[in-house]
Design a protein around this motif. Structure first.
Motif, mmCIF file in Angstrom:
data_model
loop_
_atom_site.group_PDB
_atom_site.id
_atom_site.type_symbol
_atom_site.label_atom_id
_atom_site.label_comp_id
_atom_site.label_asym_id
_atom_site.label_seq_id
_atom_site.Cartn_x
_atom_site.Cartn_y
_atom_site.Cartn_z
ATOM 1 N N THR A 50 43.263 43.994 68.864
ATOM 2 C CA THR A 50 42.120 43.579 68.037
ATOM 3 C C THR A 50 41.745 42.166 68.466
ATOM 4 O O THR A 50 42.606 41.300 68.599
ATOM 5 N N GLU A 51 40.461 41.966 68.692
ATOM 6 C CA GLU A 51 40.000 40.707 69.277
ATOM 7 C C GLU A 51 38.815 40.139 68.495
ATOM 8 O O GLU A 51 37.994 40.909 67.991
ATOM 9 N N VAL A 52 38.754 38.795 68.436
ATOM 10 C CA VAL A 52 37.566 38.122 67.895
ATOM 11 C C VAL A 52 37.209 36.995 68.848
ATOM 12 O O VAL A 52 38.074 36.203 69.242
ATOM 13 N N TRP A 53 35.911 36.986 69.222
ATOM 14 C CA TRP A 53 35.411 35.972 70.158
ATOM 15 C C TRP A 53 34.251 35.232 69.499
ATOM 16 O O TRP A 53 33.564 35.790 68.646
ATOM 17 N N THR A 94 40.938 35.161 57.494
ATOM 18 C CA THR A 94 41.877 34.113 57.887
ATOM 19 C C THR A 94 42.540 34.503 59.212
ATOM 20 O O THR A 94 42.608 35.697 59.528
ATOM 21 N N GLY A 95 42.924 33.457 60.000
ATOM 22 C CA GLY A 95 43.489 33.765 61.310
ATOM 23 C C GLY A 95 42.432 33.804 62.391
ATOM 24 O O GLY A 95 42.570 34.451 63.420
ATOM 25 N N LEU A 96 41.358 33.030 62.153
ATOM 26 C CA LEU A 96 40.251 32.999 63.117
ATOM 27 C C LEU A 96 40.202 31.680 63.873
ATOM 28 O O LEU A 96 39.189 31.311 64.438
ATOM 29 N N GLY A 97 41.351 30.988 63.813
ATOM 30 C CA GLY A 97 41.353 29.663 64.419
ATOM 31 C C GLY A 97 41.616 29.679 65.905
ATOM 32 O O GLY A 97 41.470 28.704 66.597
ATOM 33 N N GLY A 98 42.011 30.822 66.410
ATOM 34 C CA GLY A 98 42.317 30.960 67.849
ATOM 35 C C GLY A 98 43.694 30.416 68.162
ATOM 36 O O GLY A 98 44.439 30.035 67.287
ATOM 37 N N ARG B 33 49.208 36.398 57.942
ATOM 38 C CA ARG B 33 48.976 35.655 59.180
ATOM 39 C C ARG B 33 47.544 35.846 59.698
ATOM 40 O O ARG B 33 47.007 35.022 60.428
ATOM 41 N N SER B 34 46.980 36.996 59.349
ATOM 42 C CA SER B 34 45.617 37.274 59.816
ATOM 43 C C SER B 34 45.006 38.306 58.880
ATOM 44 O O SER B 34 45.660 39.290 58.503
ATOM 45 N N TYR B 35 43.772 38.045 58.470
ATOM 46 C CA TYR B 35 43.045 38.988 57.605
ATOM 47 C C TYR B 35 41.585 38.835 57.973
ATOM 48 O O TYR B 35 40.946 37.842 57.607
ATOM 49 N N ILE B 36 41.080 39.753 58.773
ATOM 50 C CA ILE B 36 39.734 39.597 59.329
ATOM 51 C C ILE B 36 38.845 40.751 58.865
ATOM 52 O O ILE B 36 39.212 41.931 58.991
ATOM 53 N N GLY B 97 48.317 32.509 63.164
ATOM 54 C CA GLY B 97 48.835 31.368 62.410
ATOM 55 C C GLY B 97 48.538 31.422 60.936
ATOM 56 O O GLY B 97 49.035 30.663 60.137
ATOM 57 N N GLY B 98 47.691 32.387 60.546
ATOM 58 C CA GLY B 98 47.343 32.481 59.105
ATOM 59 C C GLY B 98 46.277 31.453 58.737
ATOM 60 O O GLY B 98 45.775 30.734 59.552
#
Lengths: 98, 98
Positions: A50-53, A94-98, B33-36, B97-98
């Motif tokens: 799963t990827e986010v750009w 959350t977790g979109l900070g790369g 850690r991740s919730y997108i 990283g959450g």
């Protein structure tokens, strides 16, 4: 943002080796906010990525990076098939900070 | 780690409202850690939620949080259906990283 959700199937006994290739160097791709490799909990050969750009163009550019080209070259022989592939537009969480 | 990949369908015209509920307060769930939350690029009512938790128990506990219970209560009337739901074991990548 631009996102991808995809499942691939590793050749028998090759999932761990393929995962190692997929996760290597995933931390240094410009514009990449999230790139998560996961085992399918039921399918012993299944792998989800799963990827986010920031932008679709960032994803396209990443495929030209020498490190990614090398990983594709090493990983392709271990792949039995691609099962599903969805394009998304991530909008929050959350977790979109790369 | 414990992961989930799921697609739901919003009732006609309710995707944005449902997304707002889903993304609200997603940043304060212990062990997350991740919730997108993402729009499906082709299905105008489709929503993907991809999640990574330290442990399955953390995810289960989150469903009991008052804030999550309230969001479920407000969101459920806007949901037309749940399409796919996969459990995964995330093993690496970036954006964990959450």
């Amino acid at each position: 943002m631009y996102g991808l959700i995809g499942k691939m199937t590793a050749k028998e006994g090759q999932r761990d080796a393929l995962i190692a290739i997929l996760t290597e160097g995933s931390g240094s791709m410009p514009g990449c906010r999230s790139y998560i490799v996961a085992k399918d909990a039921k399918d012993p050969n299944g792998i989800w990525v799963t990827e986010v750009w920031d932008r679709k163009e960032d994803h396209a550019a990443s495929l030209k990076l020498p490190s990614v080209q090398a990983a594709i070259g090493r990983g392709r022989p271990l792949i039995a098939g691609f099962d599903s592939y969805f394009e998304t537009e991530p909008v929050g969480g959350t977790g979109l900070g790369g």
